[in-house]
Scaffold this active site. Structure first.
Site, mmCIF file in Angstrom:
data_model
loop_
_atom_site.group_PDB
_atom_site.id
_atom_site.type_symbol
_atom_site.label_atom_id
_atom_site.label_comp_id
_atom_site.label_asym_id
_atom_site.label_seq_id
_atom_site.Cartn_x
_atom_site.Cartn_y
_atom_site.Cartn_z
ATOM 1 N N GLU A 5 0.819 -1.214 0.000
ATOM 2 C CA GLU A 5 0.000 0.000 0.000
ATOM 3 C C GLU A 5 0.858 1.271 0.000
ATOM 4 O O GLU A 5 0.861 2.054 0.962
ATOM 5 C CB GLU A 5 -0.979 -0.021 1.185
ATOM 6 C CG GLU A 5 -1.965 -1.195 1.081
ATOM 7 C CD GLU A 5 -3.050 -1.182 2.156
ATOM 8 O OE1 GLU A 5 -3.018 -0.295 3.021
ATOM 9 O OE2 GLU A 5 -3.923 -2.063 2.095
ATOM 10 N N GLU A 45 -4.609 -8.549 -1.537
ATOM 11 C CA GLU A 45 -4.975 -8.637 -0.117
ATOM 12 C C GLU A 45 -6.416 -8.186 -0.007
ATOM 13 O O GLU A 45 -6.787 -7.133 -0.539
ATOM 14 C CB GLU A 45 -4.073 -7.736 0.728
ATOM 15 C CG GLU A 45 -4.427 -7.715 2.210
ATOM 16 C CD GLU A 45 -3.663 -6.650 2.988
ATOM 17 O OE1 GLU A 45 -2.430 -6.606 2.867
ATOM 18 O OE2 GLU A 45 -4.319 -5.858 3.700
#
Length: 534
Positions: free
Chosen positions: A213, A332
């Protein structure tokens, strides 16, 4: 003996009547909430996903203290992991960008150790599970304060991960730290090079990621890395891998961006322009809701489930625009971000979000979906802190057993139009479990009332294997149960080495099938003879 046989036969008759819609529930004042007609296309494959479509993660936070990685030697965890194969096992997450490889030659596993000889003493397993619960509270505080401690890991973490994945039939993806930067803000690859050299010396077959991220780096670490630079960093890593005989053809996946917010995909777009050629698949993350303020109603809300389509189509469109043909993965994903929603993400109701994500994700064109997490970290795990499987675990194993990679077209309509409370998807059945031509209908009934589906002639003459998952308690109370039953039988491990055989209830051909209230599962049509599945 005759009395028992008669009782069993009566039960079978009632069961067949119930599931094929022949009982009094469908007569006169029936409380059925919805009656649906199915239109199926069995002639051609609509799309095809990777055989490892349903994959799992282990959050890097498990290595926050290296001793917790020893849980991967647990016989119980290994028993539970094997039925999820074939799958990827991603080791990554927020903590990966605070992890540094610190070799210590004394910290290694015996390379001659066989899978059958691996053991974790019961007393150590118990101690580790007890301590892990407390460790998760510490990690949660870190996250809340946005103050992440650097973690040093040794060869032992890598050895344990590789042993666990290879003995479980899972393909390991290791997430490297992208926040090790040079003075000019490019990636400092020296630590990763050291790790690669060790893995190559051990002949560990594995794939790689770089960073987690990146759109939140500034918030988490006060470091800003734009998409162009990130693409340059991935290109650098790809060059490093190409110099290795073992890893020159290994997978590299990224950039693991968070889901698009306010339709902003700037970082992903600029990354693809500079780094698309370096990666084998473009990865992004998705969660439906915030674990801190979500509700039971959110988990059953069709509009919430439909947000996956909006987000996915945004990403697919951008990837197609910048790198046509590039595979797109959910690297994810789970129900709620922020570690999940306690009492929801770890209970029966979570299955609706999980199964719909699998069905809808495959239909939209995602190739792999990685579930956060297999063990540890938050409330969205498949195996709880006592190493007991939760409802989403059993759902995942059934999906693996029954669902093939070929997606088929399906349309379900009622008198009022398309249904939102009943969600349906169609695949070829898994050919390891069923003969050629069989198809599997994935279903969810999010309503408190039963529903009925009318089957077209294509499948109404086929025998059906029914796999119906329900809570052990009726109504809304049961939605928060941490247990699940399959066709009326409670699912639980037999012992540390054995899970129960997940058998379907075989039903005779029928024109209708019933979906109980708050149920989900699979109907396999054995004699569908679908040309697309032959």
């Amino acid at each position: 003996m005759g009395v028992i046989e008669n009782a069993v036969n009566d039960c079978i008759k009632v069961f067949f009547s119930y599931w094929t819609g022949g009982d009094r529930l469908f007569n006169g004042s029936s409380p059925v909430g919805l009656d649906l007609d199915l239109n199926l296309d069995l002639s051609a494959v609509f799309s095809r996903v990777d055989p490892r479509f349903l994959s799992v993660t282990i959050d890097a936070s498990l290595a926050s203290e290296e001793r917790f990685m020893l849980l991967l030697r647990s016989q119980r965890i290994r028993t539970l992991a094997k039925p999820l194969s074939p799958a990827f096992l991603r080791f990554g997450g927020t903590k990966q960008d605070f992890m540094v490889f610190s070799p210590q030659r004394s910290q290694q596993l015996d390379s001659d150790e066989s899978c059958s000889s691996i053991r974790l003493p019961w007393w150590l397993e118990q101690r580790l599970t007890e301590d892990l619960t407390q460790q998760q509270l510490i990690l949660l505080k870190e996250e809340q304060q946005n103050k992440y401690k650097r973690v040093h890991f040794t060869e032992l973490t890598v050895d344990l991960l590789h042993s666990f994945s290879s003995c479980s039939g899972l393909d390991l993806i290791f997430g490297l730290n992208a926040l090790l930067r040079t003075a000019d803000n490019s990636w400092n690859s020296s630590n990763a090079r050291s790790l690669l050299q060790y893995c190559q010396s051990k002949l560990y077959n594995m794939s790689w990621e770089l960073g987690n991220e990146p759109n939140s780096y500034e918030k988490k670490a006060g470091i800003r890395v734009d998409g162009h630079q990130l693409g340059v960093d991935f290109t650098h890593l790809r060059k490093m891998l190409s110099e290795s005989k073992l890893y020159r053809d290994s997978g590299l996946y990224g950039p693991d961006v968070g889901q698009p917010r306010d339709h902003k995909l700037d970082l992903l777009e600029s990354f693809l322009r500079s780094g698309a050629e370096a990666i084998d698949a473009c990865t992004w993350h998705h969660y439906y809701v915030n674990g801190k303020d979500t509700s039971l109603e959110d988990f059953l809300d069709p509009d919430v489930l439909d947000t996956l389509a909006f987000k996915t189509n945004e990403v697919l469109e951008k990837v197609q625009q910048e790198s046509p043909g590039k595979s797109v993965w959910l690297g994810e994903t789970s129900s709620a971000y922020g570690g999940g929603a306690a009492g929801l993400s770890d209970t029966f109701v979570s299955g609706f979000m999980w199964l719909d994500k699998l069905g809808l994700g495959a239909r939209l064109g995602l190739d792999v979906v990685m579930r956060q997490v297999l063990i540890g970290s938050g409330s969205y795990h498949l195996i709880d802190d006592n190493l007991d499987p939760l409802p989403d675990y059993w759902l995942s194993v059934l999906y693996k057993k029954l669902v093939g990679p070929e997606v088929l077209k399906l349309l379900a309509v009622s008198d009022s139009g398309r249904s939102k409370k009943v969600r349906l998807y169609l695949h070829c059945a898994n050919r390891k479990s069923y003969t050629s031509g069989a198809v599997v209908l994935i279903f969810m009934n999010l309503s408190r009332k039963p529903a009925r589906i009318s089957l077209p002639a294509l499948v109404s003459s086929s025998t059906v294997d029914a796999f119906v998952l329900q809570s052990i308690e009726p109504g809304e109370e049961g939605l928060k149960s941490r247990s699940v039953q399959l066709n009326g039988v409670l699912l639980k491990m037999i012992d540390d080495k054995t899970i129960p055989e997940l058998s379907g209830a075989q039903l005779p051909p029928a024109e209708h099938l019933k979906l109980p209230a708050y149920s989900l599962g699979f109907f396999v049509f054995l004699e569908a003879q679908a040309p697309a599945c032959s």
